[in-house]
Design a protein around this motif. Sequence first.
Motif, PDB file in Angstrom:
ATOM      1  N   ALA A 100       0.849  -1.195   0.000  1.00 10.89           N
ATOM      2  CA  ALA A 100       0.000   0.000   0.000  1.00 10.89           C
ATOM      3  C   ALA A 100       0.880   1.239   0.000  1.00 10.89           C
ATOM      4  CB  ALA A 100      -0.917  -0.001   1.220  1.00 10.89           C
ATOM      5  N   LEU A 101       0.750   2.048  -1.050  1.00  3.66           N
ATOM      6  CA  LEU A 101       1.535   3.270  -1.198  1.00  3.66           C
ATOM      7  C   LEU A 101       0.597   4.470  -1.212  1.00  3.66           C
ATOM      8  CD1 LEU A 101       3.867   2.149  -4.156  1.00  3.66           C
ATOM      9  CD2 LEU A 101       4.318   1.942  -1.698  1.00  3.66           C
ATOM     10  N   SER A 102       0.943   5.512  -0.466  1.00  2.67           N
ATOM     11  CA  SER A 102       0.142   6.728  -0.447  1.00  2.67           C
ATOM     12  C   SER A 102       0.993   7.883  -0.948  1.00  2.67           C
ATOM     13  CB  SER A 102      -0.365   7.001   0.975  1.00  2.67           C
ATOM     14  OG  SER A 102      -1.395   7.965   0.966  1.00  2.67           O
ATOM     15  N   LEU A 103       0.632   8.431  -2.114  1.00  7.80           N
ATOM     16  CA  LEU A 103       1.409   9.469  -2.785  1.00  7.80           C
ATOM     17  C   LEU A 103       0.779  10.838  -2.507  1.00  7.80           C
ATOM     18  CD1 LEU A 103       2.289   6.820  -4.105  1.00  7.80           C
ATOM     19  CD2 LEU A 103       2.225   7.961  -6.322  1.00  7.80           C
ATOM     20  N   HIS A 104       1.586  11.773  -2.011  1.00  6.06           N
ATOM     21  CA  HIS A 104       1.059  13.079  -1.598  1.00  6.06           C
ATOM     22  C   HIS A 104       1.848  14.225  -2.207  1.00  6.06           C
ATOM     23  CE1 HIS A 104      -1.594  11.381   1.577  1.00  6.06           C
ATOM     24  NE2 HIS A 104      -0.675  10.423   1.577  1.00  6.06           N
ATOM     25  N   ILE A 136       4.548   8.688   0.492  1.00  6.17           N
ATOM     26  CA  ILE A 136       5.571   9.164  -0.435  1.00  6.17           C
ATOM     27  C   ILE A 136       5.326  10.630  -0.788  1.00  6.17           C
ATOM     28  CG2 ILE A 136       6.681   8.767  -2.663  1.00  6.17           C
ATOM     29  CD1 ILE A 136       5.742   5.877  -2.508  1.00  6.17           C
ATOM     30  N   PRO A 137       6.228  11.524  -0.378  1.00  5.86           N
ATOM     31  CA  PRO A 137       6.040  12.956  -0.654  1.00  5.86           C
ATOM     32  C   PRO A 137       6.528  13.341  -2.051  1.00  5.86           C
ATOM     33  CG  PRO A 137       7.973  12.614   0.720  1.00  5.86           C
ATOM     34  CD  PRO A 137       7.409  11.257   0.455  1.00  5.86           C
ATOM     35  N   PHE A 138       5.734  14.166  -2.720  1.00  7.83           N
ATOM     36  CA  PHE A 138       6.121  14.737  -4.014  1.00  7.83           C
ATOM     37  C   PHE A 138       6.380  16.226  -3.793  1.00  7.83           C
ATOM     38  CE2 PHE A 138       4.767  10.740  -5.395  1.00  7.83           C
ATOM     39  CZ  PHE A 138       5.157  10.542  -6.716  1.00  7.83           C
ATOM     40  N   LEU A 139       7.623  16.618  -3.955  1.00  8.39           N
ATOM     41  CA  LEU A 139       8.043  17.987  -3.661  1.00  8.39           C
ATOM     42  C   LEU A 139       7.511  18.968  -4.705  1.00  8.39           C
ATOM     43  CD1 LEU A 139      11.780  17.200  -2.840  1.00  8.39           C
ATOM     44  CD2 LEU A 139       9.907  17.462  -1.203  1.00  8.39           C
ATOM     45  N   PRO A 140       7.303  20.224  -4.314  1.00  3.94           N
ATOM     46  CA  PRO A 140       6.881  21.238  -5.295  1.00  3.94           C
ATOM     47  C   PRO A 140       7.983  21.424  -6.337  1.00  3.94           C
ATOM     48  CG  PRO A 140       7.524  22.264  -3.218  1.00  3.94           C
ATOM     49  CD  PRO A 140       7.488  20.791  -2.970  1.00  3.94           C
ATOM     50  N   LEU A 141       7.586  21.714  -7.568  1.00  9.33           N
ATOM     51  CA  LEU A 141       8.552  21.794  -8.664  1.00  9.33           C
ATOM     52  C   LEU A 141       9.092  23.204  -8.846  1.00  9.33           C
ATOM     53  CD1 LEU A 141       6.872  19.501 -11.352  1.00  9.33           C
ATOM     54  CD2 LEU A 141       8.548  18.909  -9.588  1.00  9.33           C
TER      55      LEU A 141
END
Length: 345
Positions: free
Chosen positions: A113-117, A283-288
């Motif tokens: 289970a992966l949670s992408l944010h 899993i954090p997705f950083l601002p671009l």
Amino acid sequence: APSRGAPSESAMPGLLLLLPLLLAAGPPRSAAVEPISMCITIGAASVLTGYLSYPRFYCGFVECCPREQDRPNATALRLNLDAKLFGQHLAKEVILKALTGFLDNPNPKKPLALSLHGWAGTGKNFASQIIAENLHEAGLKSKFVHLFLSTLHFPHDHEVKLYKDQLQKWIRGNVTACAKSVFIFDEMDKLHPGLIDAIKPFLDYYEQIDGVSYRRAIFIFLSNAGGDLITKVALDFWRSGRAREEIRLKDLEPVLSIGVFNNKNSGLWHSSLIDRNLIDYFIPFLPLEYKHVKMCIRTEIQSRGNPVDETIIQKVADEMTFFPKEERIYSVKGCKTVQTKLDFY
């Protein structure tokens, strides 16, 4: 493996061409059937029947669920992530580690289970697409990959009980059909609170539920929730003169899981999935940043088969809105509007 005496794959075209001729010819015109002719006809038919029932041959025409011994190509996954996911060193590292570890485990104790944010346009959907393509050749079009959109599939508050029942039946039926099914839940931040808890039994540490094992399935949750927390950490690093590549998962994951758990608009508010530690990775997705937006534009131009024009890349990037207002570091919409803006050039 094919049985002993089975024809080689290179021999098949000849056999397939031979069989219709033999069958069309039928027995000799004399009243008696020649044993040799009949044996040849029956033998050719038997060979074809055997090949049609051979899984590798059958799966060349129809999509089949991956076998237990089938393993995705980790190198291909890494290359895909590098080519399509920009500015996300953490996400790439965790996704690669999580997937390869799970798929190489001969006996996982629970589904993955992966949670992408992260904010819109930072690459969450791209990442889920890459994962799907690595697991199933048809990617999101595969009949073993199931995408749920909160606003489309679960639109009404008063129907939550019905949605829970439907969701459980859908997951149960599809995992029964293919143990390596993938379920993607997009727009988690728009999901009705408590709805996602309907899948809690399938993510837990059960060997089987009603005779079905869910331990080979993969669940992926996509959400904008937590984007503000991720941005704050990234901005703190920037203001202290530290490179974004220095940000580690331990700097974000604890804050993210607690923040999402306490956020009424996260879809995971007070969810038993978090409370019972059933989500393996947040899993954090950083601002671009500006340079990442330019990378998105360049890749989009190339995907359209057009020559790369640095002037156009500069113009499109300059049209994007950045924040904070003073520093203008991060793109408000990530790379989300790049395709639309390129249409004007």
